[in-house]
Scaffold this active site. Structure first.
Site, PDB file in Angstrom:
ATOM      1  N   HIS A   1     -17.959 -13.255 -14.765  1.00 47.77           N
ATOM      2  CA  HIS A   1     -17.125 -13.829 -13.704  1.00 47.77           C
ATOM      3  C   HIS A   1     -15.753 -14.252 -14.218  1.00 47.77           C
ATOM      4  O   HIS A   1     -15.073 -15.059 -13.584  1.00 47.77           O
ATOM      5  CB  HIS A   1     -17.828 -15.017 -13.041  1.00 47.77           C
ATOM      6  CG  HIS A   1     -19.219 -14.719 -12.581  1.00 47.77           C
ATOM      7  ND1 HIS A   1     -19.488 -13.838 -11.559  1.00 47.77           N
ATOM      8  CD2 HIS A   1     -20.428 -15.155 -13.032  1.00 47.77           C
ATOM      9  CE1 HIS A   1     -20.794 -13.761 -11.377  1.00 47.77           C
ATOM     10  NE2 HIS A   1     -21.379 -14.539 -12.262  1.00 47.77           N
TER      11      HIS A   1
ATOM     12  N   GLU B   1      -7.533 -17.453  -3.928  1.00 50.51           N
ATOM     13  CA  GLU B   1      -8.422 -16.369  -4.334  1.00 50.51           C
ATOM     14  C   GLU B   1      -9.389 -16.037  -3.206  1.00 50.51           C
ATOM     15  O   GLU B   1      -9.972 -16.930  -2.580  1.00 50.51           O
ATOM     16  CB  GLU B   1      -9.178 -16.752  -5.605  1.00 50.51           C
ATOM     17  CG  GLU B   1      -8.235 -17.134  -6.749  1.00 50.51           C
ATOM     18  CD  GLU B   1      -8.871 -16.975  -8.117  1.00 50.51           C
ATOM     19  OE1 GLU B   1     -10.032 -16.540  -8.203  1.00 50.51           O
ATOM     20  OE2 GLU B   1      -8.190 -17.287  -9.108  1.00 50.51           O
TER      21      GLU B   1
ATOM     22  N   ARG C   1      -1.933 -24.098 -10.012  1.00 55.13           N
ATOM     23  CA  ARG C   1      -1.221 -23.955 -11.292  1.00 55.13           C
ATOM     24  C   ARG C   1      -0.698 -22.529 -11.398  1.00 55.13           C
ATOM     25  O   ARG C   1      -0.975 -21.682 -10.548  1.00 55.13           O
ATOM     26  CB  ARG C   1      -2.169 -24.240 -12.464  1.00 55.13           C
ATOM     27  CG  ARG C   1      -3.438 -23.385 -12.404  1.00 55.13           C
ATOM     28  CD  ARG C   1      -4.267 -23.456 -13.653  1.00 55.13           C
ATOM     29  NE  ARG C   1      -5.582 -22.864 -13.493  1.00 55.13           N
ATOM     30  CZ  ARG C   1      -5.857 -21.566 -13.558  1.00 55.13           C
ATOM     31  NH1 ARG C   1      -4.871 -20.702 -13.750  1.00 55.13           N
ATOM     32  NH2 ARG C   1      -7.089 -21.116 -13.422  1.00 55.13           N
TER      33      ARG C   1
END
Length: 666
Positions: free
Chosen positions: A239, A279, A296
């Site tokens: 992942h 995401e 970030r």
């Protein structure tokens, strides 16, 4: 959010991201301050800054995660601003708040924004309220095993267990059936607690073989928010991303506009300021689902910089001081349409053949590719520490289209050399050249589908590699002899006229080999091994490169040596050679070491699951070692009994160190 003016920036990070921030800051005329731990005392980032401040010991908890020490370093160095980089404290709201209370400009979003999006459960609630599509799952406060198991059954397998307070693949497990759930839950919770200081978990329905698509957003303090297109980060192991590209091979202009609009709306919903990334998972039907927001700069920001033609660190410094965004959305869209294609790979110190086991140790030789952007903090002689992330460099290629970028990156990977520590360089090259990636069909299942453990195992060395190893050992011995101060100067360049056979014994990538080698004049050797003869001729050499002719075949090789071994790379594959010609024979009683469990890498023992005298079953978890922010479970190889336990929780261990001794069941 208050705008600050500053001229000195402390970078609260290390390695390649610290150097990358220093480069932009210096180009813009800012003074920079680095921080470093004991392990990084002589690191490139510490030497590159105008000033470097020591934080503490090597462990992140007392150095790069030590908020008080970093704020104090900023105060003592005269810094007015702090750039967090990524990882460590970059998404820690307490750190952002501590900077603000100390009168420092935190180059990033507000502590409230970080807090709002830093917890996955809270972030998904906010995103649902903002109308952002989310993966079905469980975000509840009841974290008991029984409740989590009940919710997993309601969601339906397969499910994903995820750390609520972090990312990067840590604290994440996929579970396909009921029987495996509780063990995976405990493992994920332990890893999350060690990585993020919180064991809170969420559950999500696992989307089968999705694309991992993320949208880069940027916001200023005047209410302007833009997106800079997408990045496709689908090629992952554990992942964690390995290859990232922009644009995605499957995202159409219409889908980009839709995902971009959703991301901009999400950023506005939390009054976001600075660089951020949303995401998503993209399924086969073009449906996308929010996963998380990273508050970030991302590791893979370089591909966006290449395609859009901007410096995102420069934007961060501008926005932090109250400046407006330099480009409007329509200007960015035009740049995206004409920006070509960029691909990035992450060079990691890990062994793909051993399930991507992290590696550490001294770099014998490092050479960056000449025609690619390569963000790194490496040099020959540097030690890769076991305390930090395994990613050591990023290689980024920008081309007129995807085929052009992929070709450039493939060539650059072949040029890139890191010897002394195992890396994934050759594995990345194989991924780049695989038909599924070439055709743009890679999903998050790419590695497990096309590169299962059996496909990643090293293949047997061909005879030419064995002969090369023997010749390089002979060349190394000659070089060492010439370097001796007692060796007469008039004999330099001399070669003996004697012709003599010698048995050369060595370990090549762990395999014991023997070559009968006859040294001839002028850098020539006759070799005999396994019933085959070969002639090897040295035609050119310098400090780290040589050309050998082996039975008429010209072979270019890069090599380096340390006290421990000789390392070389040929045809893109790195090899390790250990000379055993004069080593005493190793005698081992049959079965005497079958129960000696040794550490496979540097790390810290974070869990011990057995006690002295306890019975064990083959495949049972004995203990857990944490290395480079990931947990690695050590399993019993046999049915037996624990007869000796050499470690306890908190111990630092080295490769080969005995952890547990078992006696086989009778």
């Amino acid at each position: 959010m208050t705008a600050h003016r500053f001229n000195t920036i402390l970078i609260a990070n290390r390695g390649e991201i610290a150097l990358r921030v220093i480069r932009s800051a210096r180009r813009l005329g800012y003074r920079t301050v680095a921080v470093y731990s004991d392990a990084d005392r002589n690191a490139p980032h510490a030497r590159a800054a105008d000033l470097a401040v020591h934080l503490g010991a090597s462990q992140p908890s007392v150095s790069y995660l030590n908020i008080a020490a970093i704020v104090d370093a900023a105060r003592r160095s005269g810094a007015q601003a702090v750039h967090p980089g990524y990882g460590f404290l970059a998404e820690n709201p307490e750190f952002a708040n501590a900077c603000m209370e100390a009168g420092l400009c935190f180059i990033g979003p507000t502590a409230w924004s970080i807090l709002s999006m830093g917890n996955k459960a809270g972030a998904k609630r906010l995103m649902k309220e903002a109308g952002v599509p989310c993966v079905p799952g469980y975000l509840g406060a009841d974290q008991s095993d029984a409740r989590m198991l009940e919710e997993a059954r309601l969601i339906g397998y397969p499910v994903m267990i995820k750390a609520a307070s972090g990312g990067g693949g840590r604290g994440m497990r996929r579970v396909d059936e009921d029987a495996d759930f509780v063990a995976a839950l405990h493992s994920a919770r332990s890893e999350a607690e060690n990585a993020f200081g919180s064991g809170e978990l969420i559950l999500e329905k696992a989307i089968v073989e999705p694309r991992h698509i993320e949208i880069q957003v940027f916001a200023d303090q005047h209410g302007n928010v833009v997106h800079l297109g997408e990045r496709d980060c689908s090629v992952q192991r554990r992942h964690q991303k390995l290859i990232e590209e922009s644009p995605s091979p499957v995202v159409t202009p219409a889908l980009r506009a839709q995902m971009g609009a959703v991301s901009v709306a999400a950023a506005k919903a939390i009054d976001y300021v600075g660089a951020g990334t949303l995401e998503f998972l993209l399924d086969r039907d073009g449906n996308f689902y929010f996963m998380e927001m990273n508050t970030r700069l991302q590791v893979e920001h370089a591909v966006t910089e290449a395609v859009v033609g901007v410096d995102l660190v420069e934007w961060q410094l501008l926005v932090a001081q109250g400046g407006a965004l330099p480009l409007r959305q329509e200007e960015i869209d035009a740049r995206l349409a004409a920006g070509g294609h960029a691909i990035e790979v992450r060079l990691c110190a890990e062994d793909p053949g051993e399930n991507f086991l992290p590696q550490s140790g001294a770099i014998a030789y490092w050479k960056a590719p000449s025609d690619l952007r390569c963000d790194h903090a490496l040099e020959s002689g540097l030690t890769i520490s076991p305390y930090y992330d395994s990613m050591v460099a990023k290689l980024i290629a920008h081309g007129s289209d995807r085929a052009d970028a992929r070709r450039r990156l493939g060539y650059g990977l072949d040029e890139c050399i890191l010897l002394g520590v195992k890396t994934n360089r050759h594995f990345l090259s194989r991924c780049m050249r695989h038909a599924a990636f070439v055709d743009g069909h890679a999903t998050t299942a790419f590695i497990e589908t096309f590169f299962p453990s059996s496909a990643r195992a090293p293949s047997a060395c061909e005879p030419v590699v064995r002969h090369m190893a023997a010749a390089l050992l002979a060349l190394q011995q000659k070089t060492q002899l010439l370097d001796q101060p007692c060796y007469p100067a008039e004999l330099h360049g001399w070669s003996s006229s004697c012709v003599y056979p010698q048995h050369c014994r060595f370990l090549l990538d762990g395999e014991a080999l023997e070559v009968l080698m006859t040294t001839m004049q002028g850098g020539r050797w006759q070799m005999h091994a396994d019933g085959e003869d070969a002639e090897v001729v040295l035609t050119a050499s310098n400090e780290n490169d040589a050309t050998l002719q082996i039975d008429g075949r010209a072979c270019r090789v890069s090599y380096a040596s340390t006290d421990a071994a000789l390392y070389f790379v040929f045809d893109g594959i790195a090899h390790t050679v250990r000379d055993t010609t004069y080593a005493p024979p190793v005698r081992d009683a049959a079965g005497s070491t079958s129960g000696r469990i040794t550490a496979p890498m540097n790390g810290q023992v974070v869990a011990v699951h057995v006690q002295l005298g306890e019975g064990t079953a083959a495949g049972q978890a004995l203990l857990v070692i944490e290395a480079m922010k990931m947990e690695h479970c050590i399993l019993s190889p046999l049915d037996g009994e624990v007869v000796s336990l050499h470690v306890q929780i908190g111990d630092q261990v080295a490769p080969g160190q005995v952890l547990v001794e078992l006696s086989a069941a009778q």
